[in-house]
Enzyme design. Structure first.
Site, PDB file in Angstrom:
ATOM      1  N   LYS A  37     -44.339 -43.016 -62.020  1.00 26.31           N
ATOM      2  CA  LYS A  37     -42.738 -43.003 -61.548  1.00 26.31           C
ATOM      3  C   LYS A  37     -42.281 -41.941 -61.916  1.00 26.31           C
ATOM      4  O   LYS A  37     -42.627 -40.910 -62.481  1.00 26.31           O
ATOM      5  CB  LYS A  37     -42.239 -44.310 -62.355  1.00 26.31           C
ATOM      6  N   TYR A  62     -20.530 -16.985 -70.218  1.00 26.11           N
ATOM      7  CA  TYR A  62     -19.007 -17.726 -70.110  1.00 26.11           C
ATOM      8  C   TYR A  62     -18.937 -17.796 -71.630  1.00 26.11           C
ATOM      9  O   TYR A  62     -19.414 -18.278 -72.471  1.00 26.11           O
ATOM     10  CB  TYR A  62     -19.246 -18.900 -69.379  1.00 26.11           C
TER      11      TYR A  62
HETATM   12  C1  LIG Z   1     -42.941 -46.052 -67.899  1.00 28.58           C
HETATM   13  C2  LIG Z   1     -43.516 -47.419 -68.317  1.00 28.58           C
HETATM   14  C3  LIG Z   1     -44.977 -47.362 -68.899  1.00 28.58           C
HETATM   15  C4  LIG Z   1     -45.451 -46.038 -69.264  1.00 28.58           C
HETATM   16  O1  LIG Z   1     -45.019 -45.311 -70.488  1.00 28.58           O
HETATM   17  P1  LIG Z   1     -45.489 -44.110 -71.393  1.00 28.58           P
HETATM   18  O2  LIG Z   1     -44.665 -44.456 -72.765  1.00 28.58           O
HETATM   19  O3  LIG Z   1     -44.977 -43.175 -70.718  1.00 28.58           O
HETATM   20  O4  LIG Z   1     -46.953 -44.233 -71.333  1.00 28.58           O
HETATM   21  C5  LIG Z   1     -45.667 -48.263 -69.042  1.00 28.58           C
HETATM   22  N1  LIG Z   1     -45.004 -49.658 -68.662  1.00 28.58           N
HETATM   23  C6  LIG Z   1     -43.996 -49.691 -68.172  1.00 28.58           C
HETATM   24  C7  LIG Z   1     -43.555 -51.223 -67.868  1.00 28.58           C
HETATM   25  C8  LIG Z   1     -43.127 -48.684 -67.919  1.00 28.58           C
HETATM   26  O5  LIG Z   1     -41.952 -48.753 -67.349  1.00 28.58           O
END
Ligand SMILES: *Cc1c(COP(=O)(O)O)cnc(C)c1O
Length: 395
Positions: A57, A287
């Site tokens: 994702k 800045y």
């Molecule tokens: C993002 C997510 C993961 C992965 O989590 P990590 O801590 O990066 O391994 C697993 N399950 C769900 C439902 C998530 O939203």
């Protein structure tokens, strides 16, 4: 010679030959060898009954979703996890055929049409959402049952049906046409903590929900609960699939989990020196002149700034690596550029490479170092790199 190709969708139109690559002022370098290594380590660590879902994702945590997805699948992952429908479509359009679970919520007819069309697998979190899905699929007369994944809330208080209503919810979904239950899952809130109390309670609730389903004769083919931290913590949490994000990218979710397996960071952040000059004692830099040179010094300008995702709050609180040496950043970080005190490298040349995150010689600066400095987590640092930075794959 390393083989390099640009991987981000934004950068891909400027077809990458060597010159294009060398003319970049700043880029994110993606080590596909490290990525393969991490996936192989994870697969070896899991029992043969457990499959690896690589969570890709948010553009694979900023690494570039398509290239990452292709490489993890070649290296032993069998599932992909995304947050949204467009993220899933992007992978399908790239020709990826592996099962893709959408971890986020989906409700609208447009989303449901796309899920059916692209053979994505949605998460169902409530009876209301299940009814919408079934109705929309009925209306388009969709000929195949859509595999769906039931999400239980066992204590994260985010998406999902309360675990105590699991049996009721599952029975409702089973009665609905056009849906078939592919898995039941839940998500842990504290798997990276040293104190296992909450995680154990969530685990117990998950087990209890499954036991209740068994009692009424419902056997679910596939169960999953673990993120990276839970995967590295306890094999009792692995079930049929583990959903691993951070560890795939080579970072540990917590310091105490370093011992489980060996991971290599996949991402490096690099930029070039665009100008070098000497400034006199008393000269203000950047800045608001928050830095005044205490003595004559060599200053380097680097072509990367907060619009690329280098957090402005790191101003005067970060170091970079040049020729294997740590060099301090000085003055406020600006939108597209930042300055360094390079007095320790008097012959530094314009065009030389600066490593902001990554390894040079024996020195290493990790997303964890930035996260600690900024009182946040490495996940947020990785997701912070903007699309203006090309993703360059190094094999
Ligand atoms: C993002 C997510 C993961 C992965 O989590 P990590 O801590 O990066 O391994 C697993 N399950 C769900 C439902 C998530 O939203």
């Amino acid at each position: 010679m390393l083989s390099r190709k640009q991987t981000s969708s934004v950068a891909s139109h400027q077809q990458c030959d060597t010159y294009a690559w060398f003319s970049q002022r700043a880029w994110v370098e993606i080590d596909l060898g490290a990525l393969s290594h991490n996936v192989q380590q994870l697969v070896q660590f899991l029992s043969p009954r457990t499959q690896l879902m690589a969570v890709v994702k948010a553009d694979a945590y900023g690494h570039g979703a398509v290239t990452i997805a292709q490489t993890v699948l070649q290296s032993g992952a069998s599932w992909l996890g995304v947050a949204t429908v467009p993220e899933g479509i992007q992978l399908r359009e790239a020709g990826i055929e592996a099962p893709i679970l959408i971890l986020g919520a989906t409700h609208t007819p447009e989303q449901i049409h796309a899920i059916a069309h692209w053979k994505l697998q949605p998460t169902l979190c409530s009876p209301k959402q299940a009814l919408i899905f079934s109705n929309v699929l009925e209306a388009i007369n969709y000929g195949f049952p859509v595999p769906i994944h039931i999400k239980l809330d066992t204590g994260m208080s985010r998406l999902g049906t309360d675990w105590q209503q699991a049996a009721e919810f599952v029975q409702l979904v089973q009665r609905l046409p056009h849906l078939t239950i592919a898995s039941i899952y839940s998500h842990l809130a504290t798997a990276d903590s040293l104190d296992p109390t909450v995680m154990q309670e969530q685990h117990r609730r998950f087990e209890q929900a499954i036991a209740q389903l068994k009692e009424i004769g419902i056997k679910i083919p596939c169960l999953h609960l673990a993120n990276s931290a839970a995967t590295l913590t306890d094999s009792a949490l692995h079930y049929d699939i583990v959903r691993v994000g951070l560890a795939v990218y080579g970072l540990y979710p917590a310091a105490h989990l370093h011992t489980a397996i060996h991971l290599k960071p996949v991402l490096q952040l690099k930029a070039r020196v665009t100008q070098v000059k000497t400034i006199a004692a008393g000269t203000g830099v950047s800045y608001s002149h928050k830095f005044i040179a205490p003595h004559e010094l060599r200053l380097a300008v680097v072509g990367i700034g907060y619009a690329d995702g280098v957090p402005r709050n790191l101003s005067q609180n970060m170091q970079v690596l040049i020729r294997g040496q740590r060099v301090p950043q000085i003055g406020t970080i600006t939108m597209d550029q930042l300055m360094l005190d390079v007095s320790a490298i008097p012959d530094l040349q314009e065009g030389e490479i600066v490593t902001l995150l990554g390894e040079q010689g024996k020195e290493q600066i990790s997303a964890n170092d930035w996260a600690e400095q900024l009182n946040t987590i490495s996940w947020e640092i990785l997701c912070g790199f903007k699309h203006r930075l090309p993703r360059v794959a190094v094999i």
